[in-house]
Design a protein around this motif. Structure first.
Motif, PDB file in Angstrom:
ATOM      1  N   LYS B  70      -7.633  -7.907   1.512  1.00  0.00           N
ATOM      2  CA  LYS B  70      -6.542  -6.988   1.188  1.00  0.00           C
ATOM      3  C   LYS B  70      -6.372  -5.947   2.294  1.00  0.00           C
ATOM      4  O   LYS B  70      -5.260  -5.703   2.766  1.00  0.00           O
ATOM      5  N   LYS B  74      -3.420  -5.811   5.316  1.00  0.00           N
ATOM      6  CA  LYS B  74      -2.558  -4.628   5.398  1.00  0.00           C
ATOM      7  C   LYS B  74      -2.358  -4.173   6.845  1.00  0.00           C
ATOM      8  O   LYS B  74      -1.398  -3.479   7.154  1.00  0.00           O
ATOM      9  N   TYR B  97      11.744  -5.944  -0.405  1.00  0.00           N
ATOM     10  CA  TYR B  97      10.714  -6.763  -1.048  1.00  0.00           C
ATOM     11  C   TYR B  97       9.454  -6.809  -0.194  1.00  0.00           C
ATOM     12  O   TYR B  97       8.329  -6.678  -0.693  1.00  0.00           O
ATOM     13  N   MET B  98       9.647  -6.978   1.115  1.00  0.00           N
ATOM     14  CA  MET B  98       8.487  -7.018   2.009  1.00  0.00           C
ATOM     15  C   MET B  98       7.748  -5.673   1.967  1.00  0.00           C
ATOM     16  O   MET B  98       6.524  -5.626   2.013  1.00  0.00           O
ATOM     17  N   GLU B 100       7.622  -3.646  -0.554  1.00  0.00           N
ATOM     18  CA  GLU B 100       6.886  -3.583  -1.825  1.00  0.00           C
ATOM     19  C   GLU B 100       5.621  -4.425  -1.756  1.00  0.00           C
ATOM     20  O   GLU B 100       4.557  -4.012  -2.205  1.00  0.00           O
ATOM     21  N   LEU B 101       5.761  -5.626  -1.164  1.00  0.00           N
ATOM     22  CA  LEU B 101       4.597  -6.498  -1.045  1.00  0.00           C
ATOM     23  C   LEU B 101       3.516  -5.843  -0.205  1.00  0.00           C
ATOM     24  O   LEU B 101       2.332  -6.025  -0.432  1.00  0.00           O
ATOM     25  N   LYS B 102       3.960  -5.078   0.783  1.00  0.00           N
ATOM     26  CA  LYS B 102       2.984  -4.474   1.701  1.00  0.00           C
ATOM     27  C   LYS B 102       2.550  -3.091   1.253  1.00  0.00           C
ATOM     28  O   LYS B 102       2.019  -2.323   2.048  1.00  0.00           O
ATOM     29  N   LEU B 103       2.793  -2.798  -0.007  1.00  0.00           N
ATOM     30  CA  LEU B 103       2.261  -1.579  -0.630  1.00  0.00           C
ATOM     31  C   LEU B 103       2.772  -0.293   0.026  1.00  0.00           C
ATOM     32  O   LEU B 103       2.037   0.681   0.154  1.00  0.00           O
ATOM     33  N   ARG B 109       9.616   4.598   1.002  1.00  0.00           N
ATOM     34  CA  ARG B 109      10.186   3.271   1.194  1.00  0.00           C
ATOM     35  C   ARG B 109      11.587   3.306   1.800  1.00  0.00           C
ATOM     36  O   ARG B 109      11.860   2.674   2.807  1.00  0.00           O
TER      37      ARG B 109
END
Lengths: 227, 363
Positions: B70, B74, B97-98, B100-103, B109
């Motif tokens: 994880k 990152k 979306y990317m 969000e996926l990448k936290l 954002r």
């Protein structure tokens, strides 16, 4: 999980699949509803669900599940997903819950028919409630199976056909011999229709669902080694 | 900082990547070179954690990919080969979306997405569906997806394939700029690209590293001869005698007749000797007018080809050795076989004679 869930759910309605699923189900449901209640003059609303499972659900659940992993694999977007810092468990659950939500929406839409029926005569609400719960549990078991199949192939059509084939086989097997009754999910759905909340069958559906979700996770984890 | 230690990837009996090790320092741009099927993409897929190596470890900024996936993931922004994208999303939705996926936290954002869309020149098309975009724009969307979350390490698999020349220069500029803040690994077929962008080159063939060095060093290393291209007007045909005048010349080749009275020659000498000065001194004395004199530089392309050829030659040599061994074995076998047959024959004859004798005796 939330990111995947949100995106997957949105994608169902960005592509026609979500609408096709809901539309097809409701169209067939209306027909069954008319034949079973209004045409024959009964108020057995749960019987509509029972028939809807056999004649509709098994053929259209693959619409939701076939693209889950097969499409990602074919287009390569699987690389984006798997190299992101999200866990495989989260990704799998996100996809599963998104598909389940579509079924939930469909089920909520069927309440319109219940309303129509109530105008004539109110059916036994407890039975209807239990039936709808059973319907959801059965759908979840199907979705997890479909998802598992989708994780095995990169061809959506293969995923859909194999899923339908498994559904149909488990539906027809008890006709060959009663010893196959254990494999038939429809038989397990039957107790719900009678209005009794069956604990055994509920545990059965839930454990099936969990089993296929875990199998999907194992397949995805193994792919890292094999690919 | 990327540390790749002895990674090996096997598919059944086929070894795609064979015991590769290298380091990439912070802020470095490293190019991956190699012919098709050399194991470039496989290596990149292993660094990004998409596939797991059979042996060896990958450590990114101190996080082991196998133990802390994880955190390691990152650190990475990945732009895969063949630019996979979610075609049904718009550009902005995809980048979101990317993110969000990448936290990326919800607070930053929006701001970050705007910044990245601007950086990659996508602000104008952000509301378009990805499937309606041209290849060049899709490439940029993929790049934006890699950049989101501000990862330390960028891994770009063939970022300029399928672009027109203008887009290529744009993307190269972008990569160069990114190299100031990020560690970049990129793979490509285009060698001029590597010498322009990269600080270091890793050349891979058949799953093994052949060379790791700066592009300049690689060019020099493989340069065995110093070649000069010379265009002259030579009315008295004195060029043929030039070798006698300058003994350092190893070969003098006629290249072509330009049909305007000038001719082009290629002069080769030892790598350490530069003949340009001497040519300028000697040629006018021989009534030869110099129109053009150019040192033919050895390009990275030559270096690449000679390195790849070398490894292939070695392999074929090994192959030949094995074959000769086999032949020897075969001939030995044949010999043994012959000997056996001969001894069998001899036995048969001996038996016959015996029989004849006994028959004769009975008679």
């Amino acid at each position: 999980m939330w990111a995947v869930l949100k995106k997957e759910f949105k994608t169902y309605f960005l592509s026609p699949i979500g609408y096709v699923f809901i539309g097809l189900f409701l169209a067939m449901f209306s027909l069954l509803f008319y034949i079973i209640t209004i045409y024959s003059g009964t108020v057995t609303y749960q019987a509509v669900f029972y028939n809807a499972v056999i004649y509709v659900l098994i053929f259209i659940i693959p619409l939701l599940t076939m693209r889950m992993f097969a499409e990602e694999r074919k287009s390569g977007t699987e690389q984006l997903l798997m190299t992101s810092p999200r866990s495989i468990v989260g990704i799998t659950l996100g996809k599963f819950i998104a598909a389940t939500l579509v079924v939930v929406i469909t089920e909520l839409l069927t309440l319109i028919y219940l309303g129509i029926l109530c105008y004539f005569k109110v059916p036994d609400m407890a039975t209807v409630g239990v039936t709808m719960l059973g319907f959801l549990l059965l759908s979840m078991a199907y979705i997890s199976l479909g998802m598992f199949i989708s994780s095995l192939t990169e061809n959506q059509i293969v995923a859909a056909i194999v899923t339908i084939a498994i559904f149909v086989v488990t539906w027809l097997l008890p006709n060959l011999s009663t010893s196959f009754l254990q494999f038939s999910l429809f038989e397990k759905f039957y107790p719900y229709v009678t209005g009794v909340f069956p604990i055994t069958e509920t545990i059965n559906f839930v454990s099936l669902t969990i089993m296929f979700i875990v199998l999907t996770i194992i397949v995805l984890k193994r792919r890292k080694l094999v690919k | 900082m990327i540390e790749v230690k002895n990674i090996t990837k096997r598919y059944g009996k086929f070894t795609a990547v064979d015991d590769i090790s290298f380091d990439v320092k912070d802020g470095e741009i490293v190019g991956f070179l190699g012919p098709n099927g050399a194991g470039k993409s496989t290596t990149m897929n292993m660094i990004t954690g998409f596939i797991e190596p059979n042996e060896g470890s990958i450590i990114i900024n101190g996080y082991n990919m196998a133990k802390k996936p994880k955190k390691a993931k990152k650190q990475i922004g990945y732009m895969p080969e063949n630019i996979p994208l979610y075609q049904e999303l718009t550009v902005r939705e995809f980048v979101n979306y990317m993110a969000e996926l990448k936290l990326v936290s919800r607070k930053n954002r929006k701001e970050e997405i705007n910044k990245i869309l601007e950086k990659t020149g996508l602000t104008e098309v952000q509301k378009k569906l990805i499937k309606n975009l041209s290849r060049g724009y899709k490439q940029r969307v993929s790049m934006a997806g890699a950049l989101v979350g501000n990862p330390d390490v960028l891994i770009l698999d063939e970022p300029t394939v399928g672009l027109d020349p203008k887009q290529i220069t744009e993307i190269r500029k972008l990569i160069k700029e990114l190299g100031k803040e990020h560690t970049v690994i990129l793979s490509t077929h285009i060698l001029s690209e590597v010498s322009q962008i990269c600080e270091r080159v890793v050349i891979i063939n058949h799953g093994k590293i052949i060379a790791i060095d700066t592009p300049e060093n690689l060019e020099q290393k493989t340069q065995e001869k110093n070649s000069i291209l010379l265009t002259v007007e030579d009315k008295k045909q004195n060029m043929q005698h030039l070798k006698e005048q300058i003994p350092e010349i190893q070969s003098l080749k006629f290249v072509k007749d330009n049909e305007d009275g000038t001719k082009q020659y290629m002069i080769e000498s030892d790598a350490k000797v530069d003949l340009r000065k001497k040519l300028f001194e000697v040629l006018p004395k021989q009534d030869i007018t110099i129109f053009e004199l150019k040192k033919a530089e050895n390009t990275l392309e030559d270096a690449f080809i000679s390195l790849i050829d070398e490894t292939q030659k070695e392999e074929t040599k090994e192959g030949i050795k094995e074959n000769t061994k086999k032949e020897e074995k075969d001939s030995q076998k044949q010999k043994k076989h012959k000997e056996k047959e001969e001894s069998k024959k001899a036995k048969k004859e001996f038996n016959k004679q015996k029989e004849d004798k006994t028959k004769g005796g009975k008679k």
